[in-house]
Write an enzyme that holds these catalytic residues in place. Sequence first.
Site, PDB file in Angstrom:
ATOM      1  N   TYR A 165      40.045  44.498 -26.979  1.00  0.00           N
ATOM      2  CA  TYR A 165      41.009  45.548 -27.292  1.00  0.00           C
ATOM      3  C   TYR A 165      40.902  46.545 -26.140  1.00  0.00           C
ATOM      4  O   TYR A 165      39.859  47.185 -25.967  1.00  0.00           O
ATOM      5  CB  TYR A 165      40.656  46.265 -28.590  1.00  0.00           C
ATOM      6  CG  TYR A 165      41.066  45.581 -29.861  1.00  0.00           C
ATOM      7  CD1 TYR A 165      42.387  45.611 -30.291  1.00  0.00           C
ATOM      8  CD2 TYR A 165      40.124  44.936 -30.656  1.00  0.00           C
ATOM      9  CE1 TYR A 165      42.762  45.003 -31.481  1.00  0.00           C
ATOM     10  CE2 TYR A 165      40.485  44.329 -31.842  1.00  0.00           C
ATOM     11  CZ  TYR A 165      41.803  44.363 -32.247  1.00  0.00           C
ATOM     12  OH  TYR A 165      42.155  43.761 -33.434  1.00  0.00           O
ATOM     13  N   ASP A 195      48.597  42.255 -30.935  1.00  0.00           N
ATOM     14  CA  ASP A 195      49.373  42.396 -32.182  1.00  0.00           C
ATOM     15  C   ASP A 195      48.951  43.588 -33.029  1.00  0.00           C
ATOM     16  O   ASP A 195      49.369  43.721 -34.178  1.00  0.00           O
ATOM     17  CB  ASP A 195      49.298  41.111 -33.010  1.00  0.00           C
ATOM     18  CG  ASP A 195      47.871  40.651 -33.280  1.00  0.00           C
ATOM     19  OD1 ASP A 195      46.937  41.404 -32.961  1.00  0.00           O
ATOM     20  OD2 ASP A 195      47.693  39.532 -33.787  1.00  0.00           O
ATOM     21  N   HIS A 215      47.779  38.517 -36.872  1.00  0.00           N
ATOM     22  CA  HIS A 215      46.544  39.243 -37.180  1.00  0.00           C
ATOM     23  C   HIS A 215      46.083  38.973 -38.609  1.00  0.00           C
ATOM     24  O   HIS A 215      45.534  39.842 -39.286  1.00  0.00           O
ATOM     25  CB  HIS A 215      46.743  40.747 -36.973  1.00  0.00           C
ATOM     26  CG  HIS A 215      45.543  41.447 -36.416  1.00  0.00           C
ATOM     27  ND1 HIS A 215      45.284  41.548 -35.071  1.00  0.00           N
ATOM     28  CD2 HIS A 215      44.513  42.096 -37.026  1.00  0.00           C
ATOM     29  CE1 HIS A 215      44.182  42.222 -34.874  1.00  0.00           C
ATOM     30  NE2 HIS A 215      43.678  42.560 -36.049  1.00  0.00           N
TER      31      HIS A 215
END
Length: 528
Positions: free
Chosen positions: A247, A277, A395
Amino acid sequence: MANKVFTADEVARHTSADSCWVVLHGHVYDVTDFLPHHPGGSKIILQLAGRDATAEFDPIHPPGTLEEHLKPEAKLGAVDPESLKKLRAPPPRRGQAAAAQEPEEHRPPAPPLDALLNLDDVEAAAKTQISKKCWAYYYSAADDLCSKSLNSLAYRQILLRPRVFVDVTRGFSTEASILGGRYRLPTPLYVSPAAMARLAHPDGEAGIQRGVARFGALQIVSHNASMTPEQVAAAAPDGQILGWQLYVQTDRAKSERMLRRINALRDRYKFIVLTLDAPVPSKREHDERAGIEARLAWQPEPKPEPKPEPGPEPARASPPASSKKPDPNAGVGKQLFAGTAADLTWTSTLPWLARHTDLPVVLKGVQTHEDAFLAARCARARPDWNLAGVILSNHGGRSLDTAPPAIHTLLEIRKYCPEVLDAIDVWVDGGVRRGTDVVKALCLGAKAVGVGRAALWGLGAGGEKGVERVFEILQSEIETCMKMLGATSLSELGPRFVNTRVVERDIFDGDAGLDRSGLWEPPSKPKL
């Protein structure tokens, strides 16, 4: 002061934002200065102030977190053993004396793993062994859980078309080739990035790795893992490969430091999974409700209102509405998203990533054929960006509710731009409950298929052996399904083994959108 031994009363006096102490692993830490900088907000720490926070801290934070964020002088000393017992007891709930609180619930014995016959059994067993907080975080999904439910339903709606008179006794293999043929694995099944594994069991992400090692399956280690990448790598046997989920952080320097660590572990970590996402946190009500309930339980006893002076009784007024608003960061998921960047783009993020690692990059969270097409064209136009594949994923239904299941996006690609399947790796995750689901995705062109919650439920049901049982079930079902279909290798699987008519009614049916003016074109590699 670092050698001082504190009593419970001394520690318990420091419970405010002006002076906040916590006990971790028997040591006292002054975290006052860190409160404004805690990614999950100061309230998370303040509700643990003045007591032993080890049980809450360990499942969420990897080793080394304290050393990274606190100055050495913040470690004040130790706590004597008797005081430590007192500090582990939770403070009384509002309106309830400490002695009157309910004792910690006694969990039933875990069922034998060989009695668990499918993933539903594993999930049910895990629920009896893990905390309510853990269950709420793993189970939760966005809004009404529509995408989460549809992820599984979409597989049920695809029918298989078995062929007969095929000798499936010779040369049978489930070996998969991934990342453009760089690696060959004994199974196409992998572990999707799944955060906070130690919430379920102390074995954590290293236990997941040991659990899948027997099958040669790869694990993509979560950016929010509760163990360090080094610890997970140490659990991987020779020849086992790992991926690292990234991330990107608003503070890019944090991401760059992590990439340097992964680069140094490249004998185990072979690729980077860039997650796209979830640019912002979603609303996961099961998770948030569990956090709200926990915080309400820890609120201090309110101060009594002063008695009014004698005199005529005033007119009764309606009680004022509470001025306190629900904490938007009550759930574990919201806390983990703190600091995540939402400004990623094709032309800024991929070249930045290429400057900090030369490992192959897989884009996770692609949910339309247009973005899959752009990824394939980008991989062809800019090989220096190391883009090797995409993961079709919503996700696990945890990001945008009513977003399409991965299998819908895969069918979109087959309809509008099937050349993508030959240009880059296409993997899928979300909703897999059976080995037949894995085979269906492979028949439609996926190179690998991931499970996330299933690995966590296995961990909760029985630690690393529970994870092993999950993969034993799925791998056996994959092999049985392939033999029933009349296929002896993954290369023999194809769309003629499945009937997708029902699902095709629900996929996008507009213009392909691939030749419109203004379509993004990756800048050419500058000439040297």
